[in-house]
Design a protein around this motif. Sequence first.
Motif, PDB file in Angstrom:
ATOM      1  N   ALA A 107       1.002  -1.307   0.025  1.00 50.27           N
ATOM      2  CA  ALA A 107       0.032   0.040   0.243  1.00 50.27           C
ATOM      3  C   ALA A 107       0.985   1.038  -0.064  1.00 50.27           C
ATOM      4  O   ALA A 107       1.783   1.410   1.028  1.00 50.27           O
ATOM      5  CB  ALA A 107      -0.781  -0.015   1.256  1.00 50.27           C
ATOM      6  N   ALA A 108       0.788   1.951  -1.061  1.00 56.37           N
ATOM      7  CA  ALA A 108       1.538   3.176  -1.187  1.00 56.37           C
ATOM      8  C   ALA A 108       0.631   4.330  -0.881  1.00 56.37           C
ATOM      9  O   ALA A 108      -0.406   4.559  -1.628  1.00 56.37           O
ATOM     10  CB  ALA A 108       2.305   3.184  -2.597  1.00 56.37           C
ATOM     11  N   LEU A 109       1.181   5.449  -0.113  1.00 63.23           N
ATOM     12  CA  LEU A 109       0.673   6.775   0.057  1.00 63.23           C
ATOM     13  C   LEU A 109       1.552   7.810  -0.637  1.00 63.23           C
ATOM     14  O   LEU A 109       2.416   7.894   0.238  1.00 63.23           O
ATOM     15  CB  LEU A 109       0.153   7.041   1.176  1.00 63.23           C
ATOM     16  CG  LEU A 109      -0.369   8.159   1.563  1.00 63.23           C
ATOM     17  CD1 LEU A 109      -1.846   8.353   0.988  1.00 63.23           C
ATOM     18  CD2 LEU A 109      -0.855   8.292   3.085  1.00 63.23           C
ATOM     19  N   ARG A 110       0.804   8.706  -1.379  1.00 61.56           N
ATOM     20  CA  ARG A 110       1.876   9.748  -1.766  1.00 61.56           C
ATOM     21  C   ARG A 110       0.986  10.855  -1.370  1.00 61.56           C
ATOM     22  O   ARG A 110      -0.008  11.271  -1.774  1.00 61.56           O
ATOM     23  CB  ARG A 110       1.859   9.804  -3.355  1.00 61.56           C
ATOM     24  CG  ARG A 110       2.641  11.137  -4.103  1.00 61.56           C
ATOM     25  CD  ARG A 110       2.537  11.175  -5.418  1.00 61.56           C
ATOM     26  NE  ARG A 110       1.236  11.223  -5.915  1.00 61.56           N
ATOM     27  CZ  ARG A 110       0.516  11.253  -7.144  1.00 61.56           C
ATOM     28  NH1 ARG A 110       1.414  10.971  -8.164  1.00 61.56           N
ATOM     29  NH2 ARG A 110      -0.692  11.457  -7.318  1.00 61.56           N
ATOM     30  N   LEU A 111       2.028  11.779  -0.641  1.00 56.98           N
ATOM     31  CA  LEU A 111       1.274  13.009   0.092  1.00 56.98           C
ATOM     32  C   LEU A 111       2.253  14.196  -0.760  1.00 56.98           C
ATOM     33  O   LEU A 111       3.349  14.335  -0.598  1.00 56.98           O
ATOM     34  CB  LEU A 111       1.533  13.280   1.421  1.00 56.98           C
ATOM     35  CG  LEU A 111       0.702  12.408   2.281  1.00 56.98           C
ATOM     36  CD1 LEU A 111       1.209  12.102   3.831  1.00 56.98           C
ATOM     37  CD2 LEU A 111      -0.582  12.421   1.925  1.00 56.98           C
ATOM     38  N   SER A 112       1.383  15.030  -1.690  1.00 57.40           N
ATOM     39  CA  SER A 112       2.184  16.129  -2.218  1.00 57.40           C
ATOM     40  C   SER A 112       1.392  17.512  -2.192  1.00 57.40           C
ATOM     41  O   SER A 112       0.316  17.191  -1.793  1.00 57.40           O
ATOM     42  CB  SER A 112       2.306  15.621  -3.867  1.00 57.40           C
ATOM     43  OG  SER A 112       1.276  15.615  -4.477  1.00 57.40           O
ATOM     44  N   ASN A 113       2.187  18.364  -2.335  1.00 57.55           N
ATOM     45  CA  ASN A 113       1.616  19.756  -2.066  1.00 57.55           C
ATOM     46  C   ASN A 113       2.377  20.776  -2.851  1.00 57.55           C
ATOM     47  O   ASN A 113       3.566  20.631  -3.037  1.00 57.55           O
ATOM     48  CB  ASN A 113       1.478  20.298  -0.574  1.00 57.55           C
ATOM     49  CG  ASN A 113       0.728  21.402  -0.082  1.00 57.55           C
ATOM     50  OD1 ASN A 113       0.303  22.220  -0.908  1.00 57.55           O
ATOM     51  ND2 ASN A 113       0.475  21.531   1.100  1.00 57.55           N
ATOM     52  N   VAL A 114       1.747  21.531  -3.487  1.00 59.40           N
ATOM     53  CA  VAL A 114       2.324  22.567  -4.463  1.00 59.40           C
ATOM     54  C   VAL A 114       3.267  23.290  -3.713  1.00 59.40           C
ATOM     55  O   VAL A 114       2.948  24.070  -2.610  1.00 59.40           O
ATOM     56  CB  VAL A 114       1.254  23.330  -5.176  1.00 59.40           C
ATOM     57  CG1 VAL A 114       2.039  24.339  -6.235  1.00 59.40           C
ATOM     58  CG2 VAL A 114       0.467  22.374  -5.827  1.00 59.40           C
ATOM     59  N   TRP A 115       4.272  23.536  -4.135  1.00 57.20           N
ATOM     60  CA  TRP A 115       5.531  24.488  -3.636  1.00 57.20           C
ATOM     61  C   TRP A 115       5.791  24.104  -2.096  1.00 57.20           C
ATOM     62  O   TRP A 115       6.072  24.635  -1.191  1.00 57.20           O
ATOM     63  CB  TRP A 115       5.078  25.735  -3.494  1.00 57.20           C
ATOM     64  CG  TRP A 115       4.867  26.516  -4.939  1.00 57.20           C
ATOM     65  CD1 TRP A 115       5.596  26.756  -5.898  1.00 57.20           C
ATOM     66  CD2 TRP A 115       3.685  26.997  -5.488  1.00 57.20           C
ATOM     67  NE1 TRP A 115       5.243  27.202  -6.899  1.00 57.20           N
ATOM     68  CE2 TRP A 115       3.693  27.343  -6.671  1.00 57.20           C
ATOM     69  CE3 TRP A 115       2.260  27.067  -4.752  1.00 57.20           C
ATOM     70  CZ2 TRP A 115       2.830  27.999  -7.517  1.00 57.20           C
ATOM     71  CZ3 TRP A 115       1.265  27.708  -5.708  1.00 57.20           C
ATOM     72  CH2 TRP A 115       1.790  28.121  -6.984  1.00 57.20           C
ATOM     73  N   ALA A 116       5.713  22.688  -1.937  1.00 52.41           N
ATOM     74  CA  ALA A 116       5.475  22.273  -0.511  1.00 52.41           C
ATOM     75  C   ALA A 116       6.904  22.303   0.232  1.00 52.41           C
ATOM     76  O   ALA A 116       8.138  22.562  -0.166  1.00 52.41           O
ATOM     77  CB  ALA A 116       5.481  20.602  -0.438  1.00 52.41           C
ATOM     78  N   ILE A 117       6.772  22.832   1.482  1.00 50.76           N
ATOM     79  CA  ILE A 117       7.775  22.726   2.596  1.00 50.76           C
ATOM     80  C   ILE A 117       7.407  21.986   3.494  1.00 50.76           C
ATOM     81  O   ILE A 117       6.379  21.262   3.567  1.00 50.76           O
ATOM     82  CB  ILE A 117       8.187  24.132   2.863  1.00 50.76           C
ATOM     83  CG1 ILE A 117       7.097  24.858   3.836  1.00 50.76           C
ATOM     84  CG2 ILE A 117       8.610  25.155   1.819  1.00 50.76           C
ATOM     85  CD1 ILE A 117       7.358  26.037   4.360  1.00 50.76           C
ATOM     86  N   TRP A 118       8.379  21.512   4.369  1.00 55.02           N
ATOM     87  CA  TRP A 118       7.987  20.333   5.457  1.00 55.02           C
ATOM     88  C   TRP A 118       6.901  20.855   6.269  1.00 55.02           C
ATOM     89  O   TRP A 118       5.956  20.110   6.747  1.00 55.02           O
ATOM     90  CB  TRP A 118       9.296  20.048   6.267  1.00 55.02           C
ATOM     91  CG  TRP A 118       8.794  19.205   7.366  1.00 55.02           C
ATOM     92  CD1 TRP A 118       8.908  19.534   8.780  1.00 55.02           C
ATOM     93  CD2 TRP A 118       8.488  17.703   7.170  1.00 55.02           C
ATOM     94  NE1 TRP A 118       8.337  18.387   9.571  1.00 55.02           N
ATOM     95  CE2 TRP A 118       8.026  17.484   8.598  1.00 55.02           C
ATOM     96  CE3 TRP A 118       8.108  16.990   6.285  1.00 55.02           C
ATOM     97  CZ2 TRP A 118       7.620  15.993   8.920  1.00 55.02           C
ATOM     98  CZ3 TRP A 118       7.775  15.432   6.775  1.00 55.02           C
ATOM     99  CH2 TRP A 118       7.426  15.294   7.665  1.00 55.02           C
ATOM    100  N   SER A 119       6.752  22.020   6.726  1.00 60.14           N
ATOM    101  CA  SER A 119       5.697  22.554   7.485  1.00 60.14           C
ATOM    102  C   SER A 119       4.427  22.189   7.088  1.00 60.14           C
ATOM    103  O   SER A 119       3.464  22.276   7.672  1.00 60.14           O
ATOM    104  CB  SER A 119       5.773  23.946   8.141  1.00 60.14           C
ATOM    105  OG  SER A 119       5.756  24.637   6.842  1.00 60.14           O
ATOM    106  N   ARG A 147      10.080  29.222   2.605  1.00 59.89           N
ATOM    107  CA  ARG A 147       9.464  30.103   1.876  1.00 59.89           C
ATOM    108  C   ARG A 147       9.730  31.500   2.183  1.00 59.89           C
ATOM    109  O   ARG A 147       9.580  31.771   3.407  1.00 59.89           O
ATOM    110  CB  ARG A 147       7.717  29.886   2.025  1.00 59.89           C
ATOM    111  CG  ARG A 147       7.344  29.008   1.148  1.00 59.89           C
ATOM    112  CD  ARG A 147       5.656  29.090   1.152  1.00 59.89           C
ATOM    113  NE  ARG A 147       5.178  27.840   0.644  1.00 59.89           N
ATOM    114  CZ  ARG A 147       4.821  26.897   1.313  1.00 59.89           C
ATOM    115  NH1 ARG A 147       4.192  27.239   2.714  1.00 59.89           N
ATOM    116  NH2 ARG A 147       4.027  25.662   0.910  1.00 59.89           N
ATOM    117  N   GLU A 148      10.366  32.312   1.518  1.00 64.03           N
ATOM    118  CA  GLU A 148      10.425  33.703   1.874  1.00 64.03           C
ATOM    119  C   GLU A 148       9.219  34.409   1.598  1.00 64.03           C
ATOM    120  O   GLU A 148       8.467  34.004   1.117  1.00 64.03           O
ATOM    121  CB  GLU A 148      11.751  34.257   0.772  1.00 64.03           C
ATOM    122  CG  GLU A 148      12.870  33.571   1.181  1.00 64.03           C
ATOM    123  CD  GLU A 148      14.116  33.949   0.134  1.00 64.03           C
ATOM    124  OE1 GLU A 148      13.754  34.651  -0.732  1.00 64.03           O
ATOM    125  OE2 GLU A 148      15.357  33.714   0.845  1.00 64.03           O
TER     126      GLU A 148
END
Length: 299
Positions: A107-119, A147-148
């Motif tokens: 079972a694979a789960l991909r968590l992605s966010n646009v312009w992601a940083i760890w927070s 992110r600046e």
Amino acid sequence: MTNLAEGSPGSGPTAGDPSRLPLSVWPLTAILAVALICGGYLYLRAETPPSEAFDLHNAPRIEALAAKIEAGAQGVVMIGDSRLRYALPEDVAFSRLLSQRLDMPAAALRLSNVWAIWSDFAGLAPQILAARPRLVILQEDLFAKERETGSRLLLGRTYLIWQVAGSGPWNPGNVDQAMLQTDVRCDVLSDENAHERKERVSEWVSFDAEGANAKAIARFVAAAEDAGIEIAVLPVPITEEGHAVLPGYKRPADLRTIDHGITLSNDHYCDVVHMNAKGRAVFTEMLLGRLQARLGGTP
């Protein structure tokens, strides 16, 4: 007797009455008010991206993963930005391929966010650890990306455009891009648009290996290792134009890196950092092979 129709002291418009203002002032006042409202909204959205909505969207996905792991599946969580989303098929397809490679349920789960940083993922970290996956893969530059102010404003502006514009070429289906985890399609990168797309990347990327995100992710890695969860670092390859924009940094030397060992050309990308279907096929095949070697299974 004073004729009130003709005006008298204390009646009708006074010197301080807004109706005495020149007509040209009203459009300027309206523009200023709109600018202040939009500016405030952009600031709030840029400073506080919709992490709560992102968490609420993905919490059930992690719960579903935990249930599959509890039932005996090999669990893999992959965390990164939009480059990871473009580089791999969606979860159901990737899980099926991985199960075939391992010759056992996966079972694979991909968590992605646009312009992601760890927070962006920190709110989900406890739930990820509680699911007890066999392996957590972290996109390499999450250890240093920040992110600046300018990039936060760009992010807020983009969210505003998506919300106001609704469904359209930039946002098909009126989907919140921060929560979009589905498959994506894009064309081949051309020499004509490479420069323009490189400039778009340079608008928001910044790195600080000693910043707050680096310290937070180090705490997550330590907690995962204490729980017996393996952590691996995954470099997602980008074009030469992309490397000209993204600065170098030192990744943790004590973590295992999934060395992709593949060579891609512009034919494998739709912009300077995102893979198209051709690139996705090559990258997916590579990662399946690395996971097969790491997790075990029939050669």
